[in-house]
Design a protein around this motif. Structure first.
Motif, PDB file in Angstrom:
ATOM      1  N   TYR B  60       0.830  -1.197   0.000  1.00  0.00           N
ATOM      2  CA  TYR B  60       0.000   0.000   0.000  1.00  0.00           C
ATOM      3  C   TYR B  60       0.863   1.244   0.000  1.00  0.00           C
ATOM      4  N   LEU B  61       0.213   2.328  -0.387  1.00  0.00           N
ATOM      5  CA  LEU B  61       0.892   3.616  -0.470  1.00  0.00           C
ATOM      6  C   LEU B  61       0.020   4.623   0.249  1.00  0.00           C
ATOM      7  N   GLU B  62       0.644   5.516   1.007  1.00  0.00           N
ATOM      8  CA  GLU B  62      -0.174   6.607   1.538  1.00  0.00           C
ATOM      9  C   GLU B  62       0.516   7.945   1.374  1.00  0.00           C
ATOM     10  N   SER B  63      -0.285   8.928   1.065  1.00  0.00           N
ATOM     11  CA  SER B  63       0.241  10.245   0.782  1.00  0.00           C
ATOM     12  C   SER B  63      -0.802  11.280   1.195  1.00  0.00           C
ATOM     13  N   ASN B  64      -0.329  12.456   1.597  1.00  0.00           N
ATOM     14  CA  ASN B  64      -1.289  13.463   2.067  1.00  0.00           C
ATOM     15  C   ASN B  64      -0.724  14.868   2.029  1.00  0.00           C
ATOM     16  N   TRP B  65      -1.644  15.811   2.161  1.00  0.00           N
ATOM     17  CA  TRP B  65      -1.307  17.218   2.378  1.00  0.00           C
ATOM     18  C   TRP B  65      -1.659  17.532   3.823  1.00  0.00           C
ATOM     19  N   GLN B  66      -0.890  18.399   4.471  1.00  0.00           N
ATOM     20  CA  GLN B  66      -1.326  18.855   5.782  1.00  0.00           C
ATOM     21  C   GLN B  66      -0.909  20.281   6.068  1.00  0.00           C
ATOM     22  N   TYR B  67      -1.707  20.921   6.921  1.00  0.00           N
ATOM     23  CA  TYR B  67      -1.396  22.282   7.340  1.00  0.00           C
ATOM     24  C   TYR B  67      -1.755  22.377   8.817  1.00  0.00           C
ATOM     25  N   GLY B  68      -0.760  22.622   9.637  1.00  0.00           N
ATOM     26  CA  GLY B  68      -1.015  22.647  11.074  1.00  0.00           C
ATOM     27  C   GLY B  68      -0.442  23.901  11.712  1.00  0.00           C
TER      28      GLY B  68
END
Lengths: 404, 407
Positions: B60-68
Motif C-alpha cells: 500500500y501507499l499513503e500520501s497526504n497534504w497537511q497544514y497545522g
C-alpha cells in the motif's frame, strides 16, 4: 418497521453529535493563534536583522538540545538540557532546583576536591550520583528566568558601581556592593571594565558570581549537565580534563540566544491600582535595590545598544539578614548577601513554574507577599513599611508586581 | 543490502511485466468470511498473484497534504508521502507459508523489514512462527495498514508511547479455534528486546519507540535476555473482538564481557484492545489502551517516568453506502478519534504535585471509500499537549487531506 425507525433515529443522532462536535471545536479556534506577546517570555528583542534571527534560532535549538550519554551527558549531572530547568525561558520548578556547597565565607570553596561547588545529584544508569560531603554547608538555587539578560549584560561597570553605596553614605540603611571576582582566563573583559586588585565586577547568578553570559553558559554546560568544553574541560565526575563535548560555536550561539531573548513586557500599566502600586514601590524604598531603570552602553547587537529598560534590579549584593543566610556563598559575597533579582516577568512566573509561585533563591516563598515578608537585613526597613501599609495598598503593590 | 537489492529487482521485474499485460495478475480473493481477527491481519490483505506462480505480492501507499498550527506557529503546507509498503507472500507448501513486509518511509530514506516470517502449521491450534515477527501488543501494531484506517496519522499512543510497527527477530507459536459464533486465538513469542535508549534519549522522557532506532536489535539483544510477548483474543460474531496482551523483559545492558555493570531493569507493557461493528447501524468502534511500566534508577532524572498509559478510540459511522460517482460499492463515513497519552504518571518528589507530560487530542474525519482497497480521508485534529510541570499547554490545530490505497 419499528426497528428501522430506531435505526434512522440513531443515525440522525450520530450525525448531529458529529456536527455538534465540529461546532464545539471550531469555537475553540480551529487553528490556535499565538498567545499575546506580553503574556509569554520567549521571543526576540526588537530590531534583529535576518542574520541575527538565524543565529537566534541556532541558539534556541542548542538551548533545547537534550543530552544523552552518547553526546556527553554526565556521568553525573543535574538535568539533561537547558530547557529542562528553564522551561519557556521562565523561572524553574523545585524539581529543577540545584544545590551548591562548600564555600562558608568569602575566601573560597574548601570542598573543591570533594566535588564542589555544585552537587551533581543525578547519574547515568549504573553510576552513583554525588553526595554533599560531611561538614559542607550548602544552599539551594531555583532557576531564574532567562529573559532580558542581553540588556543586563551591556550595562556598564561604571553604572553598576554608581548604584553601590558600601558605606551607606545616604543613610537609608541600604548599601549594595558588587561581587568582585578573579574571572576565568577564557573570558574577555568588557572594554570599559573596572578592575580592582585583579578582580572584576560579576553580575549574573543569585550570588552575582558569573561575569557574563558566556561564563554562565560554560558553567551551566559543565556543572548542570556534565558537558565539557575547551573553555572548561574538567569533567565533573572524574575531576580530570577530558576532550570537549560541545563546540565553542554552539556555546557562542547559546550566548547570542540569551542576549537576544526579549525583555518581559509589562501588562496593565494604565490600571489605576497598578499605578498606585508603582508609586508605593518607590515610596517604601523597594526601588532602592530593585532599581526601576537601567541603560545599556554600546553593543554590537544594534537592538541592545544604548537602550533604557526596566529590570527592577541594581545587579548588586545586599545583606538580606539571617533568615536568608544558608551559610554558603560565592566569590566575595558574604553568606547572607544576595544579588537583587530582576522583578520583570514576575507576574508570569507561574506559567513556567507549573501554576504556582516558587520565589526567592530556593523557591521557599509561595506567593509575592511571602517573598516580601522574608526580606531582612538591609531590606528590613522596607519590609516594615510594607507591613504598615493598609490592605488596599498592599493589594495595589502586589498588583503592580504582578503586572511586571 | 543484498536482500534489499534482490527485493527491488524482483519488484521492478514484476512491475515491468505488469506493464506488458496486467491480466497476468490475478487478485487473490481476500478472506471475507469475517472470521478474521487482528492476529490474522498480516494475511488478511489484498494480494496479487502472478500467473500460476505461488508468490503473491501486495502493498500500500499513503500520501497526504497537511497544514497545522501550534500556538500561532506553522511549518506551512506539507506534502507527505508517508510510506510505501510492499508485501510478498508465498505458499512454500500446504503447511508452510512465508510472508514479508517491507516499508519505505521518508521517500526511501528509511527502509525497514517490518515482518519476514515463516509459518509452519502443525494444527490450527499450534502453528510455529519464526523470523522477524511483529510483536502482538495491542491491536494497532499488528493491524496497522494505512488503508484500513480513517485517519492519516497513526494513533499517538501507538506511535509515541508504544512503538508502532515494533518488530523483532524471534520465534513462537500461535493458534486459533472457533465454536459457533465464538473464536479464540493466542500468540506467544520470545523476541529481541528493548534497550537503554528507552530511558536515555533525546525525547527527554521514557520513550519505548526510541528502541526502534537501533538496527542492531535484529542481531543482538542488549540485555541478553529476550522479550516475552503474548496475546489472547476472543471474538464473538456479534459482540466483537477483545484482546489482552503483554510484553516484558529486562531491557538494559547489565553485563558486559562477564562483568556486572548495572542492575537489571525491566520494562513491562499491558494492553487491551477492542473492536466491534454494531450490527444494524454499522457503527464501528475500535479502541486500545495500554499501560507501560519501566524500572528507572531512583538516582536518574524524574523527567523519565516509571509509568505511562494511553490509548485511543475510533468511532466510524458509514452514512452513505451505495454506488457513487461511478463506483459501485462506495461508502462515505464520518469518524472521530479521541486519544490520550500520559508519558509520566506520578508525582514530583520535591512538591508531591502531579507530573503532567500528557496529551489529548480529538480528530473528526470524513472518509470516502470508493472500493474496499482505497480510502480518501479528510481529517482535522485539535490537540492539547502539557509539559512535565503542567504549564499552559501547547495547542495544535491541523487539517489533513490524503489517500491510502492497497495495490
Amino acid at each position: 418497521m419499528y426497528e428501522k425507525r430506531i435505526l434512522k433515529g440513531m443515525e440522525k443522532f450520530l450525525i448531529s453529535l458529529f456536527i455538534v462536535l465540529c461546532v464545539v471545536i471550531s469555537c475553540k479556534k480551529i487553528l490556535p493563534g499565538a498567545p499575546e506577546d506580553a503574556t509569554v517570555l520567549d521571543g526576540t528583542i526588537d530590531g534583529l536583522t535576518m542574520e541575527e534571527n538565524q543565529r537566534f534560532l541556532k541558539g534556541d535549538a542548542a538551548f533545547t538540545e537534550v543530552f544523552t550519554a552518547e553526546t556527553g551527558l554526565g556521568t553525573t549531572f543535574v538535568a539533561t538540557s537547558c530547557i529542562s530547568c528553564h522551561a519557556g525561558d521562565g523561572k524553574g520548578h523545585p524539581s529543577t532546583t540545584l544545590t551548591r556547597f562548600g564555600q562558608p565565607d568569602e575566601f573560597g570553596n574548601i570542598f573543591m576536591d570533594q566535588g564542589g561547588p555544585q552537587l551533581q545529584n543525578r547519574a547515568l544508569p549504573g553510576y552513583m550520583p554525588e553526595q554533599i560531603p560531611a561538614g559542607a554547608t550548602f544552599s539551594k538555587f531555583t532557576p531564574p528566568a532567562n529573559t532580558g539578560l542581553g540588556f543586563l549584560d551591556f550595562v556598564s561597570d561604571a553604572d553598576i558601581l554608581a548604584l553601590s553605596d558600601p558605606d551607606d553614605l545616604n543613610g537609608d540603611g541600604i548599601s549594595g556592593v558588587p561581587n568582585w571576582i578573579v574571572i576565568p582566563g577564557y573570558i574577555t573583559p568588557r572594554p570599559d571594565a573596572i578592575v580592582q586588585n585583579g578582580k572584576h565586577i560579576c553580575r549574573f547568578g543569585k550570588k552575582g558570581a558569573a561575569y557574563n553570559l558566556l561564563n554562565q553558559t560554560v558553567n551551566a554546560y559543565n556543572q548542570d549537565m556534565g558537558i565539557t568544553s575547551t573553555y572548561n574541560p574538567v569533567d565533573v565526575y572524574t575531576g580530570q580534563e577530558i576532550d570537549p563535548e560541545i563546540s565553542n560555536q554552539k556555546i557562542q550561539d547559546v550566548v547570542f540566544y540569551l542576549q537576544t531573548l526579549k525583555a518581559p513586557v509589562a501588562r496593565n500599566q494604565e490600571d489605576s491600582e497598578v499605578k498606585q502600586g508603582k508609586a508605593l514601590f518607590a515610596q517604601i524604598n523597594c526601588a532602592a535595590c530593585h532599581t526601576p531603570k537601567l541603560k545599556t552602553g554600546f553593543s554590537p547587537i544594534k537592538g541592545l545598544s544604548y537602550k533604557e529598560f526596566s529590570p527592577y534590579t541594581d545587579l548588586l549584593l545586599h545583606d538580606m539578614g539571617p533568615g536568608l543566610d544558608d551559610g554558603y556563598t560565592e566569590g566575595s559575597a558574604k553568606t547572607y548577601e544576595w544579588r537583587t533579582p530582576a522583578l520583570w516577568g514576575l507576574g508570569l512566573s507561574q506559567s513556567s513554574q507549573g501554576g504556582k509561585y516558587y520565589l526567592m533563591h530556593d523557591g521557599r516563598a509561595h506567593s509575592i507577599e511571602e517573598a516580601i515578608l522574608m526580606h531582612g537585613g538591609e531590606a528590613s526597613g522596607s519590609k516594615a513599611m510594607y507591613q504598615a501599609l493598609s490592605s488596599g495598598e498592599k493589594m495595589a503593590l502586589i498588583k503592580f508586581l504582578e503586572s511586571l | 543490502m543484498i536482500y534489499r537489492f534482490l527485493f527491488v529487482y524482483l519488484f521492478i521485474s514484476l512491475a515491468s511485466q505488469a506493464q506488458v499485460d496486467s491480466t497476468l495478475f490475478r487478485r487473490v480473493p481476500k478472506d471475507t468470511t469475517k472470521n478474521a481477527m487482528n492476529m490474522d491481519a498480516v494475511y488478511n490483505r489484498p494480494f496479487l498473484a502472478l500467473g500460476k506462480s505461488p508468490v503473491a505480492i501486495g502493498g500500500y501507499l499513503e500520501s497526504n497534504w497537511q497544514y497545522g498550527v501550534t500556538d500561532g506557529i506553522t511549518e506551512g503546507h506539507q506534502f507527505q508521502a508517508r510510506r510505501l509498503t510492499v508485501f510478498l507472500a508465498s505458499k512454500i507448501n500446504r503447511r508452510l507459508k512465508f510472508l514479508s513486509e517491507i516499508e519505505f518511509e521518508e521517500g526511501g530514506r528509511e527502509i525497514a523489514i517490518e515482518f519476514a516470517s515463516m509459518d509452519l502449521e502443525l494444527h490450527p491450534l499450534l502453528n510455529f512462527r519464526g523470523g522477524i515477527v511483529m510483536n502482538p501488543i495491542g491491536a494497532f501494531n499488528q493491524n496497522h495498514d494505512g488503508p484500513k484506517w480513517e485517519f492519516i496519522d497513526r494513533p499517538i499512543s501507538a506511535t509515541q508511547m508504544l512503538p508502532a510497527t515494533w518488530s523483532n527477530t524471534g520465534f513462537g507459536i500461535f493458534g486459533k479455534t472457533f465454536h459457533k459464533s465464538w473464536m479464540i486465538g493466542y500468540e506467544l513469542y520470545l523476541t529481541g528486546n528493548f534497550d537503554n535508549s528507552i530511558i536515555e534519549n533525546t525525547e527527554n522522557k521514557t520513550f519505548l519507540p526510541a528502541a526502534k532506532r537501533n538496527p542492531e536489535r535484529f542481531e543482538e539483544i542488549n540485555s541478553g535476555l529476550p522479550l516475552m510477548n503474548g496475546k489472547i483474543a476472543v471474538r464473538n460474531r456479534k459482540a466483537g473482538e477483545l484482546g489482552v496482551s503483554y510484553m516484558g523483559g529486562v531491557y538494559n545492558k547489565f553485563q558486559d564481557d562477564g562483568l556486572i555493570i548495572d542492575s537489571r531493569r525491566r520494562v513491562d507493557v499491558f494492553a487491551v484492545d477492542y473492536n466491534t461493528t454494531i450490527p444494524t447501524i454499522n457503527t464501528t468502534i475500535i479502541a486500545e489502551w495500554a499501560w507501560v511500566f519501566v524500572q528507572v534508577p531512583a538516582t536518574y532524572t524524574q523527567q523519565f517516568g516509571t509509568k505511562q498509559y494511553g490509548g485511543f478510540i475510533d468511532i466510524i459511522q458509514p452514512i452513505l453506502s451505495r454506488s457513487m460517482l461511478g463506483w459501485e460499492k462506495a461508502t462515505l463515513n464520518l469518524a472521530c478519534r479521541l486519544e490520550y497519552v500520559d508519558w509520566n504518571v506520578g508525582t514530583f518528589t520535591e512538591t508531591g504535585d502531579n507530573i503532567y507530560e500528557h496529551l489529548w487530542s480529538i480528530a473528526p474525519a470524513i472518509s470516502f471509500r470508493p472500493n474496499a482497497q482505497t480510502v480518501f480521508r479528510f481529517n482535522y485534529r485539535y490537540q492539547q499537549q502539557t509539559d512535565l510541570l503542567g504549564n499552559p499547554p501547547a495547542l495544535t490545530g491541523m487539517f489533513q487531506l490524503g489517500f491510502s490505497t492497497y495495490f
